[in-house]
Design an enzyme around this catalytic site. Structure first.
Site, PDB file in Angstrom:
ATOM      1  N   ASP A  75      38.542  39.882  41.740  1.00 51.40           N
ATOM      2  CA  ASP A  75      37.755  40.700  42.661  1.00 51.40           C
ATOM      3  C   ASP A  75      36.341  40.160  42.840  1.00 51.40           C
ATOM      4  OD1 ASP A  75      37.001  41.306  40.051  1.00 51.40           O
ATOM      5  OD2 ASP A  75      37.838  43.315  40.090  1.00 51.40           O
ATOM      6  N   ASN A 150      37.778  54.477  33.622  1.00 52.20           N
ATOM      7  CA  ASN A 150      38.591  55.434  34.385  1.00 52.20           C
ATOM      8  C   ASN A 150      40.025  54.915  34.587  1.00 52.20           C
ATOM      9  OD1 ASN A 150      38.284  53.395  36.243  1.00 52.20           O
ATOM     10  ND2 ASN A 150      37.279  54.617  37.814  1.00 52.20           N
ATOM     11  N   HIS A 152      40.885  51.884  35.772  1.00 57.23           N
ATOM     12  CA  HIS A 152      41.098  50.924  36.859  1.00 57.23           C
ATOM     13  C   HIS A 152      41.499  49.555  36.309  1.00 57.23           C
ATOM     14  CE1 HIS A 152      36.509  49.725  37.083  1.00 57.23           C
ATOM     15  NE2 HIS A 152      37.141  48.899  36.286  1.00 57.23           N
TER      16      HIS A 152
HETATM   17  C1  F6R Z   1      36.321  42.697  36.634  1.00 61.24           C
HETATM   18  C2  F6R Z   1      37.333  43.740  36.800  1.00 61.24           C
HETATM   19  C3  F6R Z   1      37.209  45.079  36.138  1.00 61.24           C
HETATM   20  C4  F6R Z   1      36.858  44.978  34.649  1.00 61.24           C
HETATM   21  C5  F6R Z   1      36.737  46.373  34.030  1.00 61.24           C
HETATM   22  C6  F6R Z   1      36.300  46.311  32.581  1.00 61.24           C
HETATM   23  O1  F6R Z   1      36.689  41.517  37.316  1.00 61.24           O
HETATM   24  O2  F6R Z   1      38.249  43.516  37.511  1.00 61.24           O
HETATM   25  O3  F6R Z   1      38.406  45.774  36.281  1.00 61.24           O
HETATM   26  O4  F6R Z   1      37.848  44.238  33.977  1.00 61.24           O
HETATM   27  O5  F6R Z   1      35.822  47.134  34.754  1.00 61.24           O
HETATM   28  O6  F6R Z   1      35.028  45.748  32.531  1.00 61.24           O
HETATM   29  P1  F6R Z   1      34.321  45.384  31.142  1.00 61.24           P
HETATM   30  O7  F6R Z   1      35.071  44.281  30.531  1.00 61.24           O
HETATM   31  O8  F6R Z   1      32.918  44.968  31.571  1.00 61.24           O
HETATM   32  O9  F6R Z   1      34.338  46.633  30.336  1.00 61.24           O
END
Ligand code: F6R
Length: 258
Positions: A75, A150, A152
Site C-alpha cells: 500500500d 482494528n 486491518h
Molecule cells: C503497512 C500496512 C499496515 C500495517 C499495520 C501494522 O504497509 O499495510 O497494515 O502492517 O498497520 O502496522 P505496525 O507494524 O506499524 O503496527
C-alpha cells in the site's frame, strides 16, 4: 467454521524479527535452487522495520543472487509525493531497497520493486495497473503482513470485502491516529486515503507470514483467534481461509490469546 491457526510465539520482538528474516532468506534461497525468481510482498510500519534490517544483515554475510529478487508493496498513502519523507516509497528506499542495492549493485529497484504510486493522477487507474503488474510478475511468493489494532491488513479497514482488489480507500480515524507517530505525532498530517492491495489480492500470495508485536495488539489478536468464521468486521480473519499462513507473535501480542 474454520480451524484456528497455531501461532509461533517468541519471547520478544528481537527474536520475532530474527526468525522472520531467516524465513524470508530461506524461501529466497530455496527459490534460487529451483532456478526461479522470488517475489517478496512487503509491508511497511514498525513491525517489519527490524525484519528488513535483519534480512539485509543476513544477505550481507551470505549474498544471494539479488537480480532474482523483486519486491511488491501492499500500500501507499494517497495523495502523497514519492519524495515526501513520510511516503511508504521513501520508507522502502531507506529501509530495504537502497540497502539491498548496496549489497548487490545489480539490484535495480527502479525495475525490481513496485509500490502503488501515491502521486498518480487517477488512483483507480493506478490500482488496476498495479494488479496487472503483480500478475505479470507471476504473483507474490511470500507476503509479509502486519496487523492494525482494528484488524486491518494492508489498508483494508473493517468492512472490506473478501473479494476486494487493489483500490483507493479511506483510512479510519483509528488508523490515522496509530500512524501519527510516523508524522511527528501530528494526526492532521496523515493522509486520509491510500491505495491498497485488496483482500483477494493478498490471499493470492503463495505463502503469507503475519507478524504481530506488542501489547497494544493483544486485544485484536484475541478477537482474531476467537473468531469462528471470517468476517469483514475484522479483515485479518480472512487469512484463516488461506492454506499457507504462518503467524509470528511475540509474548506481549499473544498475552490474551484464548
Ligand atoms: C503497512 C500496512 C499496515 C500495517 C499495520 C501494522 O504497509 O499495510 O497494515 O502492517 O498497520 O502496522 P505496525 O507494524 O506499524 O503496527
Amino acid at each position: 467454521m474454520v480451524a484456528s491457526p497455531i501461532p509461533t510465539i517468541f519471547f520478544g520482538y528481537a527474536e520475532l524479527r530474527a526468525a522472520a528474516a531467516e524465513l524470508i532468506n530461506q524461501r529466497f534461497s530455496d527459490t534460487l535452487l529451483q532456478k526461479k525468481s522470488f517475489v517478496l510482498g512487503c509491508a511497511t510500519g514498525s513491525t517489519p522495520e527490524g525484519v528488513y534490517t535483519d534480512l539485509v544483515k543476513i544477505l550481507q554475510t551470505q549474498p544471494l543472487d539479488e537480480t532474482r529478487l523483486s519486491t511488491v508493496n501492499l500500500d501507499e498513502y494517497y495523495p502523497i509525493q514519492r519524495t515526501n519523507p513520510h511516503s511508504y516509497h521513501n520508507w522502502m528506499l531507506r529501509t530495504l531497497w537502497k540497502p539491498l542495492a548496496t549489497i548487490d549493485a545489480r539490484f535495480d529497484y527502479h525495475d525490481q520493486a513496485i509500490i502503488p504510486m501515491g502521486e498518480a493522477p487517477d488512483p483507480q487507474r493506478e490500482a488496476k495497473r498495479y494488479e496487472q503488474k503483480i500478475r505479470a510478475w507471476g504473483g507474490v511468493d511470500l507476503q509479509i503482513l502486519g496487523i492494525g489494532e482494528n484488524g486491518h491488513i494492508a489498508f483494508n479497514e473493517p468492512g472490506s470485502a473478501k473479494d476486494s482488489r487493489t483500490r483507493l480507500v479511506t483510512l479510519t480515524d483509528s488508523t490515522r491516529q496509530a500512524n501519527a507517530k510516523f508524522f511527528g505525532g501530528d494526526v492532521s498530517a496523515v493522509p486520509k486515503q491510500a491505495i491498497t492491495m485488496g483482500i483477494a489480492t493478498i490471499l493470492e500470495a503463495k505463502e503469507i507470514l503475519v507478524m504481530v508485536s506488542g501489547k497494544q495488539k493483544a486485544d485484536i489478536m484475541k478477537k482474531i483467534f476467537s473468531s469462528q468464521e471470517p468476517t469483514p468486521d475484522i479483515p485479518a480473519t480472512f487469512l484463516m481461509t488461506h492454506p499457507r499462513v504462518q503467524w509470528y507473535l511475540d509474548a506481549a501480542a499473544a498475552s490474551r490469546l484464548p
